[in-house]
Each structure stands twice: as C-alpha cells, then as structure tokens.
Write an enzyme that holds these catalytic residues in place. Sequence first.
Site, PDB file in Angstrom:
ATOM      1  N   LYS A   1       3.529 -15.142   4.723  1.00  0.00           N
ATOM      2  CA  LYS A   1       3.876 -16.038   3.620  1.00  0.00           C
ATOM      3  C   LYS A   1       5.407 -16.040   3.540  1.00  0.00           C
ATOM      4  O   LYS A   1       6.006 -15.709   2.509  1.00  0.00           O
ATOM      5  CB  LYS A   1       3.212 -15.510   2.338  1.00  0.00           C
ATOM      6  CG  LYS A   1       3.131 -16.495   1.219  1.00  0.00           C
ATOM      7  CD  LYS A   1       2.127 -17.602   1.436  1.00  0.00           C
ATOM      8  CE  LYS A   1       2.286 -18.654   0.369  1.00  0.00           C
ATOM      9  NZ  LYS A   1       1.687 -19.939   0.682  1.00  0.00           N
TER      10      LYS A   1
ATOM     11  N   ASP B   1      -6.282  -6.637   4.654  1.00  0.00           N
ATOM     12  CA  ASP B   1      -7.411  -6.099   3.884  1.00  0.00           C
ATOM     13  C   ASP B   1      -8.299  -7.244   3.408  1.00  0.00           C
ATOM     14  O   ASP B   1      -9.521  -7.235   3.587  1.00  0.00           O
ATOM     15  CB  ASP B   1      -6.838  -5.318   2.693  1.00  0.00           C
ATOM     16  CG  ASP B   1      -7.903  -4.536   1.948  1.00  0.00           C
ATOM     17  OD1 ASP B   1      -9.027  -4.422   2.466  1.00  0.00           O
ATOM     18  OD2 ASP B   1      -7.609  -4.041   0.846  1.00  0.00           O
TER      19      ASP B   1
ATOM     20  N   ASP C   1      -2.385 -18.626   3.623  1.00  0.00           N
ATOM     21  CA  ASP C   1      -3.275 -19.519   2.878  1.00  0.00           C
ATOM     22  C   ASP C   1      -3.901 -20.551   3.822  1.00  0.00           C
ATOM     23  O   ASP C   1      -5.092 -20.868   3.717  1.00  0.00           O
ATOM     24  CB  ASP C   1      -2.547 -20.187   1.698  1.00  0.00           C
ATOM     25  CG  ASP C   1      -1.154 -20.695   2.057  1.00  0.00           C
ATOM     26  OD1 ASP C   1      -0.613 -20.281   3.092  1.00  0.00           O
ATOM     27  OD2 ASP C   1      -0.608 -21.513   1.298  1.00  0.00           O
TER      28      ASP C   1
ATOM     29  N   TYR D   1       0.817  -1.225   0.000  1.00  0.00           N
ATOM     30  CA  TYR D   1       0.000   0.000   0.000  1.00  0.00           C
ATOM     31  C   TYR D   1       0.846   1.269   0.000  1.00  0.00           C
ATOM     32  O   TYR D   1       0.296   2.355   0.020  1.00  0.00           O
ATOM     33  CB  TYR D   1      -0.941   0.004   1.211  1.00  0.00           C
ATOM     34  CG  TYR D   1      -2.093  -0.937   1.017  1.00  0.00           C
ATOM     35  CD1 TYR D   1      -1.877  -2.300   0.966  1.00  0.00           C
ATOM     36  CD2 TYR D   1      -3.397  -0.475   0.851  1.00  0.00           C
ATOM     37  CE1 TYR D   1      -2.919  -3.181   0.764  1.00  0.00           C
ATOM     38  CE2 TYR D   1      -4.442  -1.351   0.657  1.00  0.00           C
ATOM     39  CZ  TYR D   1      -4.201  -2.696   0.618  1.00  0.00           C
ATOM     40  OH  TYR D   1      -5.234  -3.564   0.412  1.00  0.00           O
TER      41      TYR D   1
END
Length: 354
Positions: free
Chosen positions: A190, A247, A223, A123
């Site tokens: 991740k 988000d 995930d 962002y």
Amino acid sequence: MRTVTLIPGDGIGPEVSEATRKVIDATGIGLEWEIHQAGLPAIETHGNPLPDAVLESIRRNKVALKGPVTTPIGTGFRSINVALRRELDLFASVRPCVLYPGVPSHHEGIDLVVVRENTEDLYEGIEFEEGSKEMQKLRGHLKYMHGFDIAADAGVSIKPISVSATETIVRFAFDYALRRKRRRVTLGHKANIMKFSDGLWLETGLRMAEQYRAVGFEEMQVDELAMWLAHAPEELDVLVLPNLYGDIISDLCAGLVGGLGLAPGMNLGADYAVFEPTHGSAPDIAGQGKANPIAMILSAVLMLRHLERPSEANAVEQAVARVLAKGEVRPGDIARGEEPATTQQVADAIVDAL
Ligand code: ATP
C-alpha cells in the site's frame, strides 16, 4: 532414523496431531517423534507455555510439526507463536493454497502460495496506549518535531519495515518460485498511502526483482490484490506480503480453497523449520472429535518435502486428494449435508487411501 519435534498444542491440537501421526506413520517412513508440550498443557506441567525444552528440541532436530497453541492471558507472553518465530528466527511464513477436486468452493484451479514476512511490521508490538504517559509524550514529540496532530484520545501502533528484512523475504519468495518452477511473484503493498514503510518495501522489492528475471514479477496494491483473489484467484501464483497483509490474505486464501480445516502452513528460517496448520486451537469444537485434521496432515506433507522425502509426501497428498474427491468421508467443516465424519474417521480414510 530421522527425529522430528512434535508439539500437539491445545484445543483441537492433540486430536489433529494424533490423526496426523497415524497417517505419517502409515507411510512406513519410520520418523521418530519427540513429543513436547507447549501452550495450556505446558503451563500445567512446567508453569510456562513455552518451556526451554521445546526450543532445545527444535534446535536439536531442526524440524518441528506443531499443532495450534493458545496463548493464555496473563502469562506475560504476547503470543507463543510470535515468541517461537522470534527465538528461531523463522522469518518466512509460507501457506500453499490448493483447491482439491471435491472441495466446495466458488472457484476452480486455485494453486497459489502466500509468502508472509514474519518478523516486523505491526507485529513488532511497539504500541502506545491511549491516555498513557508514553502516549502523551509521543503526541507532544510528534507535534513539536514534525507538526503532526494526533487525536488526544488515540492509541498508536508502530509499523517498522526495513530494507534488510524485505530483501530477505523477497529473495526467499523468488528462490521458492524458482525451485518450485512457479510462474510469477506478486508483491502486495500500500505504497501510495504509507510511503516510508510500504514504499520502502515496494522499492526494495522492485530492486530485488531485477536480479530474478527468470521468474515473472508484478507489484499490486493489496486492496486490488484482494479484489483479484475474490474475482479470479486461479490467475495468481506466488504472493509476497508484509506481515499484517500476509496474515489477512492467507486466511482469505484458506477460505477460497475450502476453509481453515484444509489450509497447511510452514514457518521457515535459515536454520529451522516449523510446520503448522493455519487454523487456531478452535476451543468451540475441542475434544469432540469434530476437527478436520487435513490442514495438519497437509502441513506434515510440507514437512516431508522439506525432509527430502518426496515419495512419502506425494503419497500422503494423493491419499488426501482421493478422499476429498470421493466425498464419502467429509469432516463437518466441509460436509454438504451428509453425516460429518469424525477426526478419526478422516484419518482412517486417508490411511486406507495410501
Ligand atoms: P487464532 O486467533 O489462534 O488464529 P481464531 O480464533 O482465529 O484462532 P481458529 O481457532 O483458527 O480461530 O478457528 C476459527 C473457527 O474455525 C473455529 O472456532 C472452528 O469452528 C473453525 N475451525 C478452525 N479449524 C478447524 C478445523 N481444523 N476443523 C474444523 N473447524 C475448524
């Protein structure tokens, strides 16, 4: 008397803000609302979607309740929400997701909180456009310096994650968990794929967790976290996530507890707090009296807690819960075939239940 800034916003913002003000005023708390426009109405009146007066008001009052605000294209602002978070250094976005009885859902007993880092990650807006000179230079540099091959027709967005911002948000998540007597913090990442951004996030998070032995802690690949949220969301408690995953996961969690119309939120920094629903301005239903005001009303509940007015906060939350449990007055987004209630009718039912 306590004064707070109220930004009605645009789209469905003015409708849900009006409904919220009515409910909060009905508690007898006697808040003084300092109303300021941002977004489309501010362009008309001030030629600027985020006039200085809005920031000055929040800086003065320290607390704002904000409706959704659309960022109009061509104003030079990437996003008004991002600009507001930057200006006020609102580093944490907190979205509690509670499944109230009577709300249609595939699950039971969900009570989790998403804590999202608000200041960096993808962002930050560090981007290189496909075909641009800058992109060509970047490609050449990465090939020459590091041997990386990037496709000639690629665009690039950069993902910075810092130790300092990670420490701040993870500390915030643990302090929040301690204060609210929550069981466990789950840190999503991740790190196996992005070693130097998510890897650093994980490493920093693990180090911070050492200082908070009183709260449970686990790390989880994002995930796998998504799978758990779909499978057994009631097992999760406080989630702490970098900006982009935060988000996505917070909208997913909103879906688990009845959708955007029920999902409140707050943006917090060291000095200021802005309370706002998770949803956007929903232009498709704006001005029709169809919007569900509950996300905004529950955002105001979070604001009342922040203002240390727990009795009024609990009264409003319980009134919302009673209306939802009764199921006689339901706005269109959660109606089950019955005639949907208008924004106004939902607010009136909550006032009656107070
Ligand atoms: P943004 O990008 O600003 O987050 P968005 O385009 O993702 O916005 P929203 O405006 O949040 O979308 O809403 C998506 C859809 O969900 C809306 O078009 C609307 O139909 C529905 N919706 C959102 N909020 C509400 C609400 N409070 N009441 C009823 N329906 C809503």
